[in-house]
Every structure is written in structure tokens, then in C-alpha cells.
Write a protein that holds these residues in place. Sequence first.
Motif, mmCIF file in Angstrom:
data_model
loop_
_atom_site.group_PDB
_atom_site.id
_atom_site.type_symbol
_atom_site.label_atom_id
_atom_site.label_comp_id
_atom_site.label_asym_id
_atom_site.label_seq_id
_atom_site.Cartn_x
_atom_site.Cartn_y
_atom_site.Cartn_z
ATOM 1 N N GLN A 41 0.832 -1.200 0.000
ATOM 2 C CA GLN A 41 0.000 0.000 0.000
ATOM 3 C C GLN A 41 0.877 1.265 0.000
ATOM 4 O OE1 GLN A 41 -2.466 -0.606 3.413
ATOM 5 N NE2 GLN A 41 -4.084 -1.716 2.243
ATOM 6 N N THR A 42 1.953 1.147 0.760
ATOM 7 C CA THR A 42 2.893 2.294 0.779
ATOM 8 C C THR A 42 3.482 2.526 -0.615
ATOM 9 O OG1 THR A 42 3.406 1.827 3.080
ATOM 10 C CG2 THR A 42 4.953 3.228 1.878
ATOM 11 N N LYS A 43 3.863 1.388 -1.231
ATOM 12 C CA LYS A 43 4.415 1.491 -2.576
ATOM 13 C C LYS A 43 3.383 2.081 -3.549
ATOM 14 C CE LYS A 43 7.784 -2.256 -2.243
ATOM 15 N NZ LYS A 43 8.183 -3.566 -2.726
ATOM 16 N N MET A 44 2.113 1.613 -3.370
ATOM 17 C CA MET A 44 1.088 2.129 -4.272
ATOM 18 C C MET A 44 0.859 3.622 -4.035
ATOM 19 S SD MET A 44 -1.683 -0.968 -4.160
ATOM 20 C CE MET A 44 -2.844 -0.029 -5.150
ATOM 21 N N GLU A 45 0.909 4.012 -2.747
ATOM 22 C CA GLU A 45 0.725 5.430 -2.471
ATOM 23 C C GLU A 45 1.907 6.263 -2.989
ATOM 24 O OE1 GLU A 45 0.127 5.585 1.672
ATOM 25 O OE2 GLU A 45 -1.961 4.799 1.622
ATOM 26 N N ASN A 46 3.088 5.679 -2.819
ATOM 27 C CA ASN A 46 4.266 6.425 -3.237
ATOM 28 C C ASN A 46 4.371 6.507 -4.762
ATOM 29 O OD1 ASN A 46 5.021 6.898 -0.606
ATOM 30 N ND2 ASN A 46 6.298 5.062 -0.445
ATOM 31 N N THR A 47 4.134 5.409 -5.385
ATOM 32 C CA THR A 47 4.314 5.380 -6.840
ATOM 33 C C THR A 47 3.049 5.737 -7.579
ATOM 34 O OG1 THR A 47 3.791 3.041 -6.890
ATOM 35 C CG2 THR A 47 6.106 3.639 -6.614
ATOM 36 N N ASN A 48 1.903 5.485 -6.842
ATOM 37 C CA ASN A 48 0.592 5.739 -7.455
ATOM 38 C C ASN A 48 0.449 5.019 -8.777
ATOM 39 O OD1 ASN A 48 -1.961 6.768 -7.267
ATOM 40 N ND2 ASN A 48 -1.425 8.806 -8.014
ATOM 41 N N LEU A 49 1.228 3.867 -8.860
ATOM 42 C CA LEU A 49 1.172 3.059 -10.060
ATOM 43 C C LEU A 49 0.699 1.673 -9.671
ATOM 44 C CD1 LEU A 49 4.579 4.020 -11.731
ATOM 45 C CD2 LEU A 49 2.329 4.853 -12.373
ATOM 46 N N ILE A 50 -0.543 1.598 -9.701
ATOM 47 C CA ILE A 50 -1.102 0.294 -9.319
ATOM 48 C C ILE A 50 -1.504 -0.400 -10.611
ATOM 49 C CG2 ILE A 50 -2.921 -0.877 -8.032
ATOM 50 C CD1 ILE A 50 -3.081 1.604 -6.289
ATOM 51 N N SER A 51 -0.924 -1.552 -10.783
ATOM 52 C CA SER A 51 -1.223 -2.302 -11.991
ATOM 53 C C SER A 51 -2.311 -3.323 -11.688
ATOM 54 C CB SER A 51 0.032 -3.019 -12.501
ATOM 55 O OG SER A 51 0.463 -3.940 -11.541
ATOM 56 N N LYS A 52 -2.822 -3.828 -12.778
ATOM 57 C CA LYS A 52 -3.837 -4.868 -12.626
ATOM 58 C C LYS A 52 -3.272 -6.090 -11.908
ATOM 59 C CE LYS A 52 -6.584 -3.585 -16.684
ATOM 60 N NZ LYS A 52 -7.110 -4.053 -17.983
ATOM 61 N N GLN A 53 -2.016 -6.391 -12.223
ATOM 62 C CA GLN A 53 -1.429 -7.548 -11.544
ATOM 63 C C GLN A 53 -1.315 -7.308 -10.037
ATOM 64 O OE1 GLN A 53 2.285 -8.193 -13.610
ATOM 65 N NE2 GLN A 53 1.283 -9.161 -15.399
ATOM 66 N N GLN A 54 -0.892 -6.056 -9.705
ATOM 67 C CA GLN A 54 -0.765 -5.738 -8.292
ATOM 68 C C GLN A 54 -2.133 -5.722 -7.617
ATOM 69 O OE1 GLN A 54 1.320 -1.991 -8.596
ATOM 70 N NE2 GLN A 54 3.356 -2.993 -8.308
ATOM 71 N N ALA A 55 -3.149 -5.202 -8.363
ATOM 72 C CA ALA A 55 -4.492 -5.202 -7.783
ATOM 73 C C ALA A 55 -4.992 -6.627 -7.565
ATOM 74 C CB ALA A 55 -5.452 -4.444 -8.712
ATOM 75 N N GLU A 56 -4.687 -7.501 -8.600
ATOM 76 C CA GLU A 56 -5.066 -8.896 -8.446
ATOM 77 C C GLU A 56 -4.318 -9.533 -7.285
ATOM 78 O OE1 GLU A 56 -7.059 -12.406 -9.106
ATOM 79 O OE2 GLU A 56 -7.448 -10.394 -9.924
ATOM 80 N N SER A 57 -3.008 -9.179 -7.210
ATOM 81 C CA SER A 57 -2.200 -9.700 -6.106
ATOM 82 C C SER A 57 -2.723 -9.212 -4.773
ATOM 83 C CB SER A 57 -0.737 -9.273 -6.295
ATOM 84 O OG SER A 57 0.034 -9.715 -5.230
ATOM 85 N N LEU A 58 -3.147 -7.926 -4.767
ATOM 86 C CA LEU A 58 -3.697 -7.376 -3.535
ATOM 87 C C LEU A 58 -5.010 -8.087 -3.169
ATOM 88 C CD1 LEU A 58 -3.639 -5.288 -1.288
ATOM 89 C CD2 LEU A 58 -4.800 -3.707 -2.846
#
Length: 311
Positions: A41-58
Motif C-alpha cells: 500500500q505504501t508502494k502504491m501510495e508512493n508510486t501511485n502506479l497500481i497495476s492490474k497484476q498488483q491489484a489482483e495480487s492485492l
Amino acid sequence: MLEQKQVELTQIQAKKQEAESINKQQAELLRKKQSELEEMQTKMENTNLISKQQAESLRKKQAELTEIQAKKQEAESVNKQQAELLRKKQTELTEMQTQIENMNLIREQQAESLRKKQTELTEIQARKQEAESVNKQQTELLRKKQTELTEMQTQIENMNLIREQQAELLEMRQAELFALKNEVIPLVPKQKTVWSALPCGFLFDEKHGILRDENGLPVSLKTNSLRLFHAFVNAENYRLSYKEICTDVLIRSIKGGVDQSCRESVSMAIHRLKECLKPFSCIEIISIRGSGYQMVFSNYQNDTTLAGKSD
């Protein structure tokens, strides 16, 4: 049964330890996953680059987290059930141990009671043996006493026989003494017989010592029996005292009152007279307690006084 309960308790404890180990592992895994999630979540907030794979992983991580939480809750529920079961088993085990302790206490009490009973039994047996020994001694003593009693009875019977013989001899001597004192008148042949009338139709020839009833049945009286009967029929109310019989009939001197020897002699003389009068049931000689004897005619009326008559 106690061993079986202990085995079950051991199994439950092992399961509980295993469940606690699994909980620790799941808690550690949950902590790691939470840490990873936070990092992501920190990485997503910092990079604001959430990919579909990361969303699926999440999503997968969240699904795994939800599943782990469900398993944790299930494990906690199982732990509660096992803890409750363990508590029940421990309660049962405690109750059984208490029962066993009570049984052991009762067994000890019973053993103590048995020991006391055995001691009492031993004492009773010893007393019984002692009593049997005493009984044997008493039986032997009783046998000896009975033998002595039999011997004494034999001696008394012999003494009584001797005394009767002596009394008979004494009567003969007294008769001789009376003859010497001219108190006994010798029979004169062809002398007229004088009869004295007595109650109940009896006639008494004092001179010859003949007593007969109204049917003519005669009884001959001699020596002491004759003198005693004569004394009775001439006494007031046909009553004689011990002293009168001793002095007037048995010719015994009395000093200091009538003693036991005098009473025995009187009793023997009365007995002989009764034997002579047995054919006449209406004549009785009764004892007057402490005083003497009385001759009783059963059909006698107080106003019957008959004069003598001759043949």
C-alpha cells in the motif's frame, strides 16, 4: 478407567499444544502478510502506479488474509471447545481421584476394623478356652461333690437305720421299765374286757391296747404307740405338747426346755403311731406348729362324750 481418562487427557493436551503451535504460525503469517500489505500500500501510495497484476495480487492477499482470519477464528473456537473438554476431563479426573482417595480411606478403615475384629476374636477364643478349662475343672469338682454327697447320703441312711434300731431298742427298754414300775398291768386270763367309747364309733381297750372301729376291725397298740394313743385320748381336745410326750410317754427328763433330740424322738413316736392307725382313715394326727400334736377324728362332734361300756 482412571488410566483411560488420563490417556484422553494427554491426547487433548497434545491437541491443544498443536493448536497453539498452529495459532502461533498463523499469527506470524498474518503479521507478515499485514506487513507486506502495508508495504505494498505504501508502494502504491508512493508510486501511485497500481497495476492490474498488483491489484489482483492485492485481492489475493486480502482473500488469503480473510481465509487466514477465518481459520484463526475456527482454531480459536476449536481451542475453546478443547479447553472446555479439557476442563471437564480434569474435573472428572479430580472426581475420580477423590473417589479413589475415599475408597482407599474406606479400605484402610475396613482393614483397621478387620484387625480389631481379629484381635477381639483372638481374645474371645482365649476366653472360651479358659472357660472350657474352668468348666472341666468345675465338672470334675461337681463329680467329686456328687460322689461325696452320695457317700454322705448313704452314711445318713445308715445312721437313720441305726437310729431306728436304737429307738426300737429304747422302746423295748422303756416297756421293761414300765413293767418294773407296775405301770403296765399284765394280762389276766378270762378277765372281763372294758371298752372305752371314742368318737366315730371307735372302741378302745386301754388294758390290752386294742382299738377297733364300728365294724369290729381291731388294731393292736403296743409300747410307746399304746402309751401315746392313751395320752391323746385322755388329753383335753386330744392335744399334747412336746414336753408332755417326752416326759409322760417317752419317759425322758427335760432340762432347759425341749431340744432338737427330744423333737426327733417325738416325731419318730408320732410316725410309728400313724403307721399303726393307717387302717382307720378318719383318725388323723396333725402337727401344731411350735407346740405339739393333736389327734383329730374327722366325724367327731364337740358334744360327743360317750361313757364306757362292757361286753
